[in-house]
Design a protein around this motif. Structure first.
Motif, PDB file in Angstrom:
ATOM      1  N   LEU A 392       0.889  -1.161   0.000  1.00 51.04           N
ATOM      2  CA  LEU A 392       0.000   0.000   0.000  1.00 51.04           C
ATOM      3  C   LEU A 392       0.927   1.211   0.000  1.00 51.04           C
ATOM      4  O   LEU A 392       1.740   1.371   0.921  1.00 51.04           O
ATOM      5  N   VAL A 393       0.838   2.012  -1.051  1.00 50.74           N
ATOM      6  CA  VAL A 393       1.708   3.181  -1.131  1.00 50.74           C
ATOM      7  C   VAL A 393       1.108   4.263  -0.233  1.00 50.74           C
ATOM      8  O   VAL A 393      -0.018   4.701  -0.452  1.00 50.74           O
ATOM      9  N   LYS A 394       1.851   4.638   0.798  1.00 51.84           N
ATOM     10  CA  LYS A 394       1.323   5.641   1.739  1.00 51.84           C
ATOM     11  C   LYS A 394       1.769   7.037   1.360  1.00 51.84           C
ATOM     12  O   LYS A 394       1.057   8.008   1.568  1.00 51.84           O
ATOM     13  N   GLU A 395       2.987   7.112   0.823  1.00 53.67           N
ATOM     14  CA  GLU A 395       3.510   8.431   0.453  1.00 53.67           C
ATOM     15  C   GLU A 395       4.261   8.313  -0.863  1.00 53.67           C
ATOM     16  O   GLU A 395       4.888   7.288  -1.131  1.00 53.67           O
ATOM     17  N   GLY A 396       4.200   9.359  -1.659  1.00 53.40           N
ATOM     18  CA  GLY A 396       4.957   9.395  -2.910  1.00 53.40           C
ATOM     19  C   GLY A 396       4.452   8.407  -3.928  1.00 53.40           C
ATOM     20  O   GLY A 396       3.265   8.043  -3.935  1.00 53.40           O
ATOM     21  N   SER A 397       5.340   7.950  -4.786  1.00 50.89           N
ATOM     22  CA  SER A 397       4.945   6.984  -5.816  1.00 50.89           C
ATOM     23  C   SER A 397       6.085   5.999  -6.044  1.00 50.89           C
ATOM     24  O   SER A 397       7.209   6.204  -5.571  1.00 50.89           O
ATOM     25  N   LEU A 398       5.774   4.949  -6.785  1.00 50.66           N
ATOM     26  CA  LEU A 398       6.725   3.866  -6.998  1.00 50.66           C
ATOM     27  C   LEU A 398       6.719   3.503  -8.465  1.00 50.66           C
ATOM     28  O   LEU A 398       5.655   3.331  -9.067  1.00 50.66           O
ATOM     29  N   GLN A 399       7.893   3.388  -9.060  1.00 51.60           N
ATOM     30  CA  GLN A 399       7.918   2.999 -10.473  1.00 51.60           C
ATOM     31  C   GLN A 399       9.151   2.177 -10.791  1.00 51.60           C
ATOM     32  O   GLN A 399      10.064   2.067  -9.971  1.00 51.60           O
ATOM     33  N   LYS A 400       9.143   1.624 -11.987  1.00 45.18           N
ATOM     34  CA  LYS A 400      10.244   0.780 -12.437  1.00 45.18           C
ATOM     35  C   LYS A 400      11.547   1.582 -12.404  1.00 45.18           C
ATOM     36  O   LYS A 400      11.574   2.752 -12.770  1.00 45.18           O
ATOM     37  N   GLY A 401      12.614   0.904 -11.956  1.00 43.09           N
ATOM     38  CA  GLY A 401      13.926   1.536 -11.948  1.00 43.09           C
ATOM     39  C   GLY A 401      14.224   2.278 -10.657  1.00 43.09           C
ATOM     40  O   GLY A 401      15.374   2.612 -10.375  1.00 43.09           O
ATOM     41  N   GLN A 402      13.182   2.500  -9.840  1.00 48.57           N
ATOM     42  CA  GLN A 402      13.369   3.252  -8.589  1.00 48.57           C
ATOM     43  C   GLN A 402      14.140   2.395  -7.583  1.00 48.57           C
ATOM     44  O   GLN A 402      13.965   1.180  -7.525  1.00 48.57           O
ATOM     45  N   LYS A 403      15.000   3.021  -6.800  1.00 52.47           N
ATOM     46  CA  LYS A 403      15.748   2.291  -5.759  1.00 52.47           C
ATOM     47  C   LYS A 403      14.983   2.423  -4.445  1.00 52.47           C
ATOM     48  O   LYS A 403      14.628   3.538  -4.043  1.00 52.47           O
ATOM     49  N   ILE A 404      14.745   1.274  -3.829  1.00 50.20           N
ATOM     50  CA  ILE A 404      14.018   1.311  -2.552  1.00 50.20           C
ATOM     51  C   ILE A 404      14.771   0.497  -1.495  1.00 50.20           C
ATOM     52  O   ILE A 404      15.606  -0.341  -1.845  1.00 50.20           O
ATOM     53  N   PRO A 423      -8.117  -9.330 -12.013  1.00 51.66           N
ATOM     54  CA  PRO A 423      -7.454  -9.860 -10.819  1.00 51.66           C
ATOM     55  C   PRO A 423      -6.083 -10.426 -11.174  1.00 51.66           C
ATOM     56  O   PRO A 423      -5.331 -10.804 -10.303  1.00 51.66           O
ATOM     57  N   GLU A 424      -5.762 -10.510 -12.503  1.00 50.70           N
ATOM     58  CA  GLU A 424      -4.399 -10.923 -12.863  1.00 50.70           C
ATOM     59  C   GLU A 424      -3.469  -9.736 -12.639  1.00 50.70           C
ATOM     60  O   GLU A 424      -3.912  -8.617 -12.480  1.00 50.70           O
ATOM     61  N   MET A 425      -2.184 -10.032 -12.749  1.00 49.67           N
ATOM     62  CA  MET A 425      -1.222  -8.936 -12.581  1.00 49.67           C
ATOM     63  C   MET A 425      -1.247  -8.065 -13.827  1.00 49.67           C
ATOM     64  O   MET A 425      -1.139  -8.564 -14.936  1.00 49.67           O
ATOM     65  N   ILE A 426      -1.439  -6.773 -13.641  1.00 49.48           N
ATOM     66  CA  ILE A 426      -1.429  -5.843 -14.768  1.00 49.48           C
ATOM     67  C   ILE A 426      -0.319  -4.830 -14.494  1.00 49.48           C
ATOM     68  O   ILE A 426      -0.333  -4.166 -13.454  1.00 49.48           O
ATOM     69  N   ARG A 427       0.606  -4.773 -15.425  1.00 54.31           N
ATOM     70  CA  ARG A 427       1.713  -3.826 -15.230  1.00 54.31           C
ATOM     71  C   ARG A 427       1.219  -2.391 -15.303  1.00 54.31           C
ATOM     72  O   ARG A 427       0.360  -2.067 -16.134  1.00 54.31           O
ATOM     73  N   CYS A 428       1.792  -1.532 -14.471  1.00 53.94           N
ATOM     74  CA  CYS A 428       1.425  -0.123 -14.501  1.00 53.94           C
ATOM     75  C   CYS A 428       2.695   0.694 -14.632  1.00 53.94           C
ATOM     76  O   CYS A 428       3.780   0.227 -14.299  1.00 53.94           O
ATOM     77  N   SER A 429       2.511   1.908 -15.104  1.00 52.45           N
ATOM     78  CA  SER A 429       3.700   2.747 -15.231  1.00 52.45           C
ATOM     79  C   SER A 429       4.165   3.189 -13.847  1.00 52.45           C
ATOM     80  O   SER A 429       5.343   3.297 -13.586  1.00 52.45           O
ATOM     81  N   GLN A 430       3.247   3.394 -12.939  1.00 51.89           N
ATOM     82  CA  GLN A 430       3.599   3.915 -11.619  1.00 51.89           C
ATOM     83  C   GLN A 430       2.494   3.569 -10.620  1.00 51.89           C
ATOM     84  O   GLN A 430       1.326   3.478 -11.007  1.00 51.89           O
ATOM     85  N   LEU A 431       2.848   3.395  -9.366  1.00 53.91           N
ATOM     86  CA  LEU A 431       1.824   3.270  -8.314  1.00 53.91           C
ATOM     87  C   LEU A 431       1.875   4.564  -7.510  1.00 53.91           C
ATOM     88  O   LEU A 431       2.956   4.994  -7.102  1.00 53.91           O
ATOM     89  N   PHE A 432       0.703   5.136  -7.294  1.00 56.81           N
ATOM     90  CA  PHE A 432       0.678   6.445  -6.621  1.00 56.81           C
ATOM     91  C   PHE A 432       0.148   6.310  -5.196  1.00 56.81           C
ATOM     92  O   PHE A 432      -0.424   5.280  -4.826  1.00 56.81           O
ATOM     93  N   ALA A 433       0.317   7.403  -4.428  1.00 56.30           N
ATOM     94  CA  ALA A 433      -0.081   7.400  -3.019  1.00 56.30           C
ATOM     95  C   ALA A 433      -1.531   6.959  -2.854  1.00 56.30           C
ATOM     96  O   ALA A 433      -2.412   7.410  -3.585  1.00 56.30           O
ATOM     97  N   GLY A 434      -1.759   6.043  -1.920  1.00 59.83           N
ATOM     98  CA  GLY A 434      -3.110   5.565  -1.634  1.00 59.83           C
ATOM     99  C   GLY A 434      -3.446   4.296  -2.391  1.00 59.83           C
ATOM    100  O   GLY A 434      -4.414   3.605  -2.069  1.00 59.83           O
ATOM    101  N   GLN A 435      -2.642   3.947  -3.408  1.00 56.59           N
ATOM    102  CA  GLN A 435      -2.981   2.777  -4.231  1.00 56.59           C
ATOM    103  C   GLN A 435      -2.371   1.496  -3.671  1.00 56.59           C
ATOM    104  O   GLN A 435      -1.341   1.515  -3.015  1.00 56.59           O
TER     105      GLN A 435
END
Ligand code: GTP
Length: 794
Positions: A392-404, A423-435
Motif C-alpha cells: 500500500l503506497v502511503k507516500e509518494g509513488s513507486l515505479q520501475k527503476g526506482q531504488k528502494i 485480478p491478474e497482474m497488470i503492469r502499470c507505469s507507476q503506483l501512486f499514493a493511496g494505491q
C-alpha cells in the motif's frame, strides 16, 4: 493470426497506436471513434504500418503453418505469414475442446511439473506428440501444428498443441512498452477506496467479488470464483489466501480484498484489514450472524474502520432478512436502514454496495507530495521472479527503476516492475499514493518480503524514516510430522516444502526424523484445516506424496528452580515440549502448561444443553452466554486447544445437525497434568507411537491407538501383546493381544478320537506352544510400513 492481443492503442476500433503515429497524433478517443475499419492513418503512415506489423508478430500470435514452410519461416513474406494463418482459421482443430479441458484440469502456476503433466495427459489420451508453452503476459510463437488450444487461466496463458516439428518461441511482450502499461495517475487519494469483504464461511464473499469484477467491466459475466486461484480453493470451494483486485468504478479506483472465512485463516483477514479503510460485512440471509461474523465485526471495530453491513442470499426461499437485521441490531447496534440487501449469485443490488463503498468509506490517508514510503502487507513466491510483494503506497509513488530499501531487513532493491491486480497482474507505469499494488524487485525469498515491512525510497536516510506499525506475527497452534511416502523422495519433497513455505509465511518448519518413516519435518500450522490445505497443495502443485501425522499442540513445562536440574535443560526455566522423545522427567518439572483457546459458538437455543455437555466433556470452563434473538444463543467456553484440534468441530456439527458455528482465539496457557503415552509391543517401546497428552485424555487415546494397531499389525508366528503405558511404567493402561498363527494338526486325528489320535494331537500342540513362547522372546514383531503409515497418518 488467431488471437489478437487486447487493443493497446487508445482507440478500440482503430489499431493505430496514436503515440507513435506522426501522421495522426490526435487519433480519436475510444468513445468517439467512428468505426473506422480502415483508418487512413494506418494505411498511409509508414511508421504506423511498421509498428502494426511488429505488433502482429509480437502479440499473442499463433501461426499455423504447413510443415515444409516452418523450416523456412524467415523467408516467408509478412503477407504470406498472415495468409497462411488465415487459411487455418476455419479448421475445427482450432482451440480443440479436448485440449482445452486438459489445460484447465492441469494448469498450475507454470511449474515444470504442471507442464509435464499436461503434456503427458495429452499424449496418453490423444495418442500423439504434444507440446506446451506457458507464460505470463503476452508471448508469441510459431508452431507447426494442426491441432491446438490456447487458454488463459488467471495470469498464465497456455498454448497446448500437437507438435509436428520444432517450435519457435518468439519473445515475451516488451516490458517497457508504454502502450501496455496502465496509467493510474488520475486516481488521486480522494478517488481511491480500499475495502475488504469479510464474512463467515460460505456467506458469499467470493461470489460478491465475482459480481463486482463483472460490474467494473473486468470480467466476463458468469465466471465463478475468479479470486480463488489455487486448485485447493477451487476444489474445496473455500478461500485460503486473501486476494486483491483494483477496479475502476464511476471514476474511482476501488481496491477490494476478498478474505478467507475459515477460522484457521483469520490471520489473513487481520493482515488485509491493515490496508483497508472499511469493510463490507456480509451476512447470509438464510443463516444469519455466525461466529466468524462476530469475530470479524470486532476486528474491524477495534481498528475503527467503516463497516458496511450487507445481507446476502436474499433470493433463497429460507432467507429471513428480518431475523438478520434484528440480530445485527442486538449484537452490533446496526440499524435496519444501514443494511444493503443483495443476492450476489443473481447480481441483485451489487451496484448499491459499490455506491456505499464510494460514499461511506473514507479515502486512504496518503500523501502524494512526499517521497515514497509504503507498507508491505502480503507476499507470495513466483518461481521465475522471486518474491512478489503487495504494497500500500502511503507516500509518494513507486515505479520501475526506482531504488528502494526495506526498513527492518535493511536491504536495498531496484524495482523491476510495478502493477495492480485485476485480478491478474497488470503492469502499470507507476503506483501512486493511496494505491494498492504489487512490486517486483528481486527479493529472493519471501522471508525478505517480511509482512508489515516498511519500504521507502533509497534517497531517504533510514533515520528519517518512520516505520509503520508492524503486523502481529501469527504463531502456529498445531504441529504435525511430515514425511515422504518413499524415503527416496526426500530431496524432491524438501524442495517442494521449501517452495510452498515461501508462499505461506505462517508455517514453521523444523527437521525431524523417525526410525520408521525416515527423514522429514515437524511443521507448525495455524489449525487443522491449514494443515490439510498444506498437504493438498503439496500433492497438487508439486506432485508430492506425503504422510502428514496426527496433529499435536505445543505444551510447555516450568522447570524446578534448581541449578542442577536446569542445567539439564540448557539453563532454561521454561521449555516447549513437542517431541515425546524429549518429554522431561516428572521430577524436574514444577508445572506442565497446556494451551487454551476461547471458543465462541452460535447455537440454536434448543441445542444449548448438548453443546454445553460436549464442552464440559472436553474439559472446558464455561464463559458468557447471551441471546442474539429468540432462537439463537452466543456462548463462550474456554477449552484446551488439544481437545479442539482433534474433532471438536465435527462433533459439534453432528450434535447440532450443522446449525452451530464456531470460532476460536488463543487464550493463554493453563496448568495441566501431562503424561507421555508409550506403546509397548511385546514389552519393547515403539517410539513412533508415543504421544504427549493430558492425563485426562490418556485412556481414550490409548484405546483408540490400540484398536488401530490391532487392525493394522498382521498376525505373527507368536502372540503379540500391545500395551499402552504411562511414562516409564510397564503397567498397562490398556492392552490388546494379537493371537498367533497356528498350524492345523487336526488332520492327524483322521477320525481317530480315541486311542493314539488325541494323544498325538495334544503332543503336537504342546510342542507348538513351547516353540511360540521361545519365538516370542527372541523374535521381532514385523510391523509393515503401511501399518505405520495408517496409524500415524492424520
Ligand atoms: N442462492 C444464493 N447462493 C449464493 C449467493 N451468494 C453465494 N451463494 C452460494 O454460496 C456458496 C458459497 O459462496 P462463496 O462465494 O464461495 O462463499 P465464501 O464466503 O467466499 O466462502 P469461503 O471463501 O469458503 O469463506 C456458493 O455455492 C455460492 O454459489 C446468493 O446470493 N444466493
Amino acid at each position: 493470426f488467431l488471437f489478437p492481443a487486447p487493443s493497446t492503442s487508445s482507440c478500440s476500433t482503430c489499431t493505430c497506436p496514436t503515440a507513435i503515429c506522426p501522421a495522426q497524433p490526435s487519433c480519436p478517443p475510444v468513445a468517439a471513434c467512428p468505426a473506422p475499419v480502415s483508418n487512413p492513418c494506418c494505411d498511409t503512415c509508414r511508421s504506423c504500418k511498421k509498428e502494426r506489423f511488429r505488433r502482429s508478430i509480437l502479440s499473442n500470435a499463433t501461426y499455423i503453418v504447413a510443415e515444409d514452410v516452418l523450416t523456412n519461416t524467415n523467408s516467408l513474406s509478412k503477407k504470406q505469414k498472415r495468409e497462411i494463418s488465415k487459411e487455418n482459421l476455419d479448421s475445427d482443430k482450432c482451440n480443440s475442446p479436448a485440449l482445452q479441458q486438459i489445460i484447465l484440469q492441469n494448469i498450475d502456476r507454470v511449474t515444470s511439473i504442471g507442464k509435464k503433466r499436461m503434456q503427458e495427459v495429452a499424449e496418453s489420451t490423444l495418442g500423439a506428440r504434444y507440446n506446451v508453452i506457458c507464460a505470463r503476459g503476452d508471448f508469441s510463437y510459431i508452431a507447426n501444428t494442426e491441432e491446438y488450444c490456447q487458454q488463459t487461466v488467471g495470469d498464465v496463458t497456455c498454448f497446448l498443441f500437437k507438435q509436428l516439428s520444432d517450435v519457435r518461441f518468439f519473445s515475451n511482450a516488451r516490458p517497457g512498452d508504454p502502450h501496455k502499461l496502465v496509467d493510474l495517475e488520475a486516481y488521486t487519494p480522494d478517488k481511491i477506496r480500499n475495502f475488504g469483504i469479510v464474512a463467515h464461511v460460505d456467506h458469499g464473499k467470493s461470489t460478491l467479488a465475482d459480481r463486482i469484477l463483472e460490474l467494473c467491466g473486468v470480467a466476463a459475466p458468469g465466471q465463478q470464483q475468479m479470486l480463488d486461484r489455487l486448485q485447493v480453493e477451487k476444489e474445496r470451494g473455500i478461500t485460503v489466501k486473501a486476494q486483491t483486485a483494483s477496479l475502476p468504478y464511476k471514476g474511482y479506483l476501488v481496491n477490494l480484498i476478498d478474505t478467507p472465512g475459515h477460522v484457521d485463516f483469520s490471520a489473513e483477514v487481520s493482515r488485509s484489514l491493515a490496508v483497508c479503510d472499511g469493510i463490507v460485512l456480509l451476512v447470509a440471509a438464510n443463516e444469519g450472524v455466525q461466529a466468524q461474523t462476530v469475530a470479524n465485526f470486532w476486528l474491524a471495530f477495534e481498528k475503527d474502520i467503516t463497516i458496511i453491513p450487507v445481507i446476502n442470499k436474499i433470493d433463497l426461499p429460507g432467507a429471513d432478512v428480518k431475523m438478520v437485521t434484528s440480530q445485527l441490531k442486538t449484537l452490533f447496534d446496526i440499524e435496519e436502514n444501514e443494511c444493503v440487501l443483495i443476492s450476489a449469485k443473481k447480481g441483485l443490488n451489487v451496484g448499491q454496495v459499490l455506491d456505499k463503498v464510494v460514499e461511506n468509506i473514507p479515502p486512504p490517508k496518503a500523501d502524494p507530495k512526499k517521497v515514497f514510503r509504503g507498507l508491505l502487507f502480503d507476499s507470495y513466491f513466483d518461481n521465475y521472479r522471486g518474491a512478489i510483494a503487495h504494497v500500500l503506497v502511503k507516500e509518494g509513488s513507486l515505479q520501475k527503476g526506482q531504488k528502494i530499501s526495506s526498513y527492518h531487513n535493511g536491504r536495498s532493491y531496484e524495482v523491476s516492475e510495478v502493477g495492480i491486480m485485476r485480478p491478474e497482474m497488470i503492469r502499470c507505469s507507476q503506483l501512486f499514493a493511496g494505491q494498492v499494488g504489487y512490486v517486483v524487485c528481486n527479493m529472493k525469498t519471501v522471508a525478505e518480503a517480511l509482512i508489515g515491512e516498511t519500504l521507502y525510497s533509497a534517497s531517504l536516510d533510514r533515520k528519517d524514516v518512520v516505520p509503520f506499525e508492524g503486523m502481529k506475527l501469527v504463531q502456529p497452534t498445531v504441529y504435525a510430522g511430515l514425511f515422504p511416502v518413499e524415503s527416496a523422495d526426500y530431496e524432491n519433497l524438501k524442495q517442494a516444502v521449501e517452495r510452498l513455505c515461501l508462499n505461506d509465511s505462517s508455517v514453521t518448519v523444523t527437521p525431524d526424523s523417525s526410525r520408521a518413516l525416515g527423514l522429514g519435518w515437524r511443521i507448525g500450522f495455524l489449525g487443522v484445516l491449514h494443515m490439510e490445505v498444506f498437504g493438498a497443495r503439496l500433492s497438487q502443485e508439486y506432485d508430492a506424496s506425503v504422510i502428514l501425522c496426527q496433529p499435536s499442540v505445543e505444551y510447555r513445562a516450568i522447570i524446578k528452580d534448581n541449578d542442577t536440574i536446569r542445567k539439564r535443560y540448557d539453563g532454561k526455566s521454561e521449555i516447549r515440549i513437542l517431541d515425546p522423545g524429549k518429554f522431561p522427567d516428572h521430577f524436574d518439572v514444577e508445572e506442565f502448561l497446556e494451551p487454551m483457546v476461547k471458543v465462541r459458538m452460535i447455537v440454536p437455543s434448543s441445542m444449548m444443553g448438548v453443546v454445553n455437555g460436549l464442552c464440559s466433556e472436553c474439559r472446558g470452563e464455561r464463559g458468557d452466554i447471551n441471546s442474539i434473538d429468540e432462537q439463537r444463543m452466543i456462548i463462550v467456553w474456554r477449552l484446551p486447544l488439544a481437545e479442539v484440534v482433534v474433532d471438536f468441530f465435527e462433533r459439534l456439527k453432528k450434535l447440532t445437525s450443522g446449525y452451530a458455528s464456531f470460532d476460536y482465539e488463543n487464550d493463554g496457557y493453563n496448568s495441566s497434568k501431562l503424561v507421555k503415552l508409550a506403546i509397548l509391543i511385546n514389552e519393547k517401546e515403539v517410539s513412533e507411537f508415543s504421544q504427549i497428552i493430558p492425563a485426562a485424555m490418556a485412556r481414550d487415546r490409548a484405546r483408540l491407538l490400540l484398536h488401530r494397531l490391532k487392525r493394522e499389525i498382521p498376525r505373527q508366528q507368536f502372540e503379540v501383546v500391545i500395551k499402552a503405558c504411562i511414562g516409564q511404567s510397564t503397567k498397562a493402561l490398556s492392552q490388546v493381544v494379537i493371537q498367533p498363527m497356528k498350524r492345523d494338526f487336526s488332520q492327524l486325528l483322521k477320525g481317530n478320537f480315541g486311542g493314539g489320535g488325541m494323544e498325538r494331537l495334544n503332543k503336537k500342540l504342546s510342542h507348538q506352544k513351547k516353540g511360540k513362547e521361545r519365538m516370542k522372546t527372541l523374535g521381532n514383531v514385523q510391523i509393515p510400513k503401511e501399518a505405520f503409515l495408517n496409524i500415524l497418518k492424520n
